[in-house]
Design a protein around this motif. Structure first.
Motif, PDB file in Angstrom:
ATOM      1  N   PRO A  11     -19.104   1.531  65.465  1.00 43.45           N
ATOM      2  CA  PRO A  11     -17.742   1.857  65.898  1.00 43.45           C
ATOM      3  C   PRO A  11     -16.820   2.134  64.717  1.00 43.45           C
ATOM      4  CG  PRO A  11     -18.145  -0.512  66.124  1.00 43.45           C
ATOM      5  CD  PRO A  11     -19.436   0.100  65.643  1.00 43.45           C
ATOM      6  N   ILE A  12     -15.996   3.151  64.863  1.00 44.82           N
ATOM      7  CA  ILE A  12     -15.042   3.512  63.801  1.00 44.82           C
ATOM      8  C   ILE A  12     -13.641   3.499  64.404  1.00 44.82           C
ATOM      9  CG2 ILE A  12     -14.361   5.298  62.134  1.00 44.82           C
ATOM     10  CD1 ILE A  12     -17.259   6.346  62.237  1.00 44.82           C
ATOM     11  N   CYS A  13     -12.806   2.569  63.935  1.00 39.57           N
ATOM     12  CA  CYS A  13     -11.428   2.520  64.426  1.00 39.57           C
ATOM     13  C   CYS A  13     -10.602   3.471  63.570  1.00 39.57           C
ATOM     14  CB  CYS A  13     -10.886   1.094  64.347  1.00 39.57           C
ATOM     15  SG  CYS A  13      -9.189   1.024  64.923  1.00 39.57           S
ATOM     16  N   ALA A  14     -10.158   4.559  64.145  1.00 42.36           N
ATOM     17  CA  ALA A  14      -9.417   5.551  63.364  1.00 42.36           C
ATOM     18  C   ALA A  14      -8.625   6.457  64.296  1.00 42.36           C
ATOM     19  CB  ALA A  14     -10.380   6.403  62.539  1.00 42.36           C
ATOM     20  N   ASP A  15      -7.608   7.042  63.724  1.00 46.74           N
ATOM     21  CA  ASP A  15      -6.893   8.132  64.368  1.00 46.74           C
ATOM     22  C   ASP A  15      -7.722   9.368  63.994  1.00 46.74           C
ATOM     23  OD1 ASP A  15      -5.269  10.251  64.906  1.00 46.74           O
ATOM     24  OD2 ASP A  15      -3.619   9.619  63.603  1.00 46.74           O
ATOM     25  N   TYR A  16      -8.360   9.994  64.973  1.00 41.22           N
ATOM     26  CA  TYR A  16      -9.299  11.066  64.611  1.00 41.22           C
ATOM     27  C   TYR A  16      -8.601  12.307  64.061  1.00 41.22           C
ATOM     28  CZ  TYR A  16      -8.270  11.922  69.499  1.00 41.22           C
ATOM     29  OH  TYR A  16      -7.621  12.080  70.692  1.00 41.22           O
ATOM     30  N   LEU A  17      -7.258  12.311  64.089  1.00 38.17           N
ATOM     31  CA  LEU A  17      -6.548  13.438  63.474  1.00 38.17           C
ATOM     32  C   LEU A  17      -6.401  13.222  61.966  1.00 38.17           C
ATOM     33  CD1 LEU A  17      -3.685  14.200  65.959  1.00 38.17           C
ATOM     34  CD2 LEU A  17      -5.848  15.380  65.636  1.00 38.17           C
ATOM     35  N   ALA A  18      -6.534  11.976  61.556  1.00 35.26           N
ATOM     36  CA  ALA A  18      -6.391  11.680  60.125  1.00 35.26           C
ATOM     37  C   ALA A  18      -7.774  11.770  59.469  1.00 35.26           C
ATOM     38  CB  ALA A  18      -5.808  10.285  59.949  1.00 35.26           C
ATOM     39  N   ARG A  19      -7.761  11.872  58.155  1.00 34.65           N
ATOM     40  CA  ARG A  19      -9.025  11.943  57.431  1.00 34.65           C
ATOM     41  C   ARG A  19      -9.658  10.550  57.385  1.00 34.65           C
ATOM     42  NH1 ARG A  19     -10.682  16.302  54.785  1.00 34.65           N
ATOM     43  NH2 ARG A  19      -8.752  17.483  54.990  1.00 34.65           N
ATOM     44  N   PHE A  20     -10.945  10.460  57.652  1.00 38.64           N
ATOM     45  CA  PHE A  20     -11.636   9.176  57.476  1.00 38.64           C
ATOM     46  C   PHE A  20     -13.090   9.465  57.105  1.00 38.64           C
ATOM     47  CE2 PHE A  20     -12.005  10.341  61.912  1.00 38.64           C
ATOM     48  CZ  PHE A  20     -13.336  10.107  62.202  1.00 38.64           C
ATOM     49  N   ASP A  21     -13.709   8.480  56.442  1.00 40.94           N
ATOM     50  CA  ASP A  21     -15.089   8.699  55.990  1.00 40.94           C
ATOM     51  C   ASP A  21     -16.071   8.457  57.128  1.00 40.94           C
ATOM     52  OD1 ASP A  21     -14.289   9.244  53.407  1.00 40.94           O
ATOM     53  OD2 ASP A  21     -14.191   7.108  52.916  1.00 40.94           O
ATOM     54  N   VAL A  22     -17.028   9.349  57.250  1.00 40.14           N
ATOM     55  CA  VAL A  22     -18.074   9.168  58.261  1.00 40.14           C
ATOM     56  C   VAL A  22     -19.306   8.596  57.550  1.00 40.14           C
ATOM     57  CG1 VAL A  22     -19.545  10.315  59.953  1.00 40.14           C
ATOM     58  CG2 VAL A  22     -17.210  11.141  59.558  1.00 40.14           C
TER      59      VAL A  22
END
Ligand code: AVI
Length: 324
Positions: free
Chosen positions: A138-149
């Motif tokens: 699970p990845i808690c993130a705002d998917y519009l922002a950049r985040f590492d996959v």
């Protein structure tokens, strides 16, 4: 409530904290047309109310999308292929992905991405116990922002991003285009996007869908103010606002607002925010597309639209896009 016997799972956490929430709310309420980011609808209560909206007769999206998925799931699974890494943006209660996972050939991993931390953890733990062969991260993130996959433990044949429910429609045109470009770079050449896109239709149908008789959409809208009061120590008087949703044909979108019944002021983060009688806070847009417009956007972001499935009335589409 957590299920007993499930192991504690730590999400990768890129979610916005209280400071960012406060900054975004203040920025939105400081604009001439006051607005609030719709991504903050989904606290625990908001996620729950949204699930109930999905069951009301007027809100056609989940029902029509499910019928398209059921009719074409074999073909979708064949296109996604063997050993895929499936990522879902805005995974919510992960209800829809189960159906897809059940038909995929040996998927290597499932990465649900959602801003609602509480719900994400609970459903990711449940899924991991239901699909013991599957790596669930699970990845808690705002998917519009950049985040590492993260990399999956097993090497996938392709990355496929699943974005159902027409959540794409909640993005304004510029962020929507940027979002598609970001997705293309996340899934890489040969990677895919399986996306639900709501289509233009009779405005009367749209009006009913966002003004349901049971008042759940209104409750969903008000919950945003309730959340701001609770988490940011604000003093919105919920009784003095009204839910207002309508289809704007010129912009091809349903707009959701909260209208102040009277002149009033609220206090937030040391600031006083004034409202005139009748002034609105714009809380959400839901864009409705025609197939050509969406194809143009997808192509501009580097995708080929490989397959489009729709229902008989052409109310909704599920589309399989491949990154060039
Ligand atoms: C999540 N999203 C696609 C919903 C929509 O239709 O825009 C959110 C919603 N807002 C009001 N009802 C449902």
């Amino acid at each position: 409530m957590k299920d007993e016997g499930l192991t504690e799972m730590a999400p990768l956490d890129f979610g916005p904290g209280r400071d960012r929430f406060l900054a975004e709310v203040l920025a939105g309420l400081g604009k001439p047309q006051k607005e609030l980011p719709s991504k903050y609808f989904y606290d625990e209560r908001g996620a729950d109310v949204f699930e109930r909206i999905c069951q009301v007769e007027e809100y056609y999206i989940p029902r029509v999308e499910a019928s398209i998925m059921q009719a074409h799931i074999g073909e979708m699974a064949d296109l996604i292929g063997h050993n895929a890494l499936l990522m879902e943006f805005g995974s919510g209660n992960c209800e829809k992905v189960r159906f897809l996972l059940d038909h995929l050939s040996d998927p290597v991993a499932y990465f649900p991405v959602d801003i609602s931390r509480e719900q994400l953890l609970i459903v990711a733990e449940q899924l991991a116990s239901e699909y013991p062969e599957l790596e669930v991260c699970p990845i808690c993130a705002d998917y519009l922002a950049r985040f590492d996959v993260p990399e999956a433990k097993r090497h996938p044949e392709r990355r496929c991003i699943y974005f159902p429910g027409s959540t794409f429609g909640n993005l304004d045109p510029v962020p929507a285009q940027r979002f598609l470009e970001r997705v293309a770079s996340t899934c890489g050449q040969g990677g895919a996007l399986l996306i639900g896109v709501d289509l233009k239709k009779d405005p009367v149908v749209l009006h009913r869908a966002y003004n349901d008789r049971d008042g759940l959409t209104a409750e969903f809208n008000f919950n945003l103010l309730r959340r701001i009061n609770r988490e940011l120590d604000c003093d919105f008087d919920l009784e003095s606002f009204r839910h207002y949703a309508f289809y704007n044909p010129r912009m091809s979108r349903v707009e959701m607002h909260l209208i102040s019944d009277r002149e009033q002021a609220v206090h937030l983060g040391g600031q006083t925010i004034s409202f005139a009688a009748g002034e609105s806070i714009w809380t959400e847009s839901s864009y409705k597309y025609d197939l050509k417009d969406f194809e143009r956007m997808a192509s501009g972001a580097g995708f080929n639209v490989e397959r489009v499935w729709t229902d008989e009335r052409q109310w909704f589409s599920v589309q399989y896009l491949v990154c060039r």
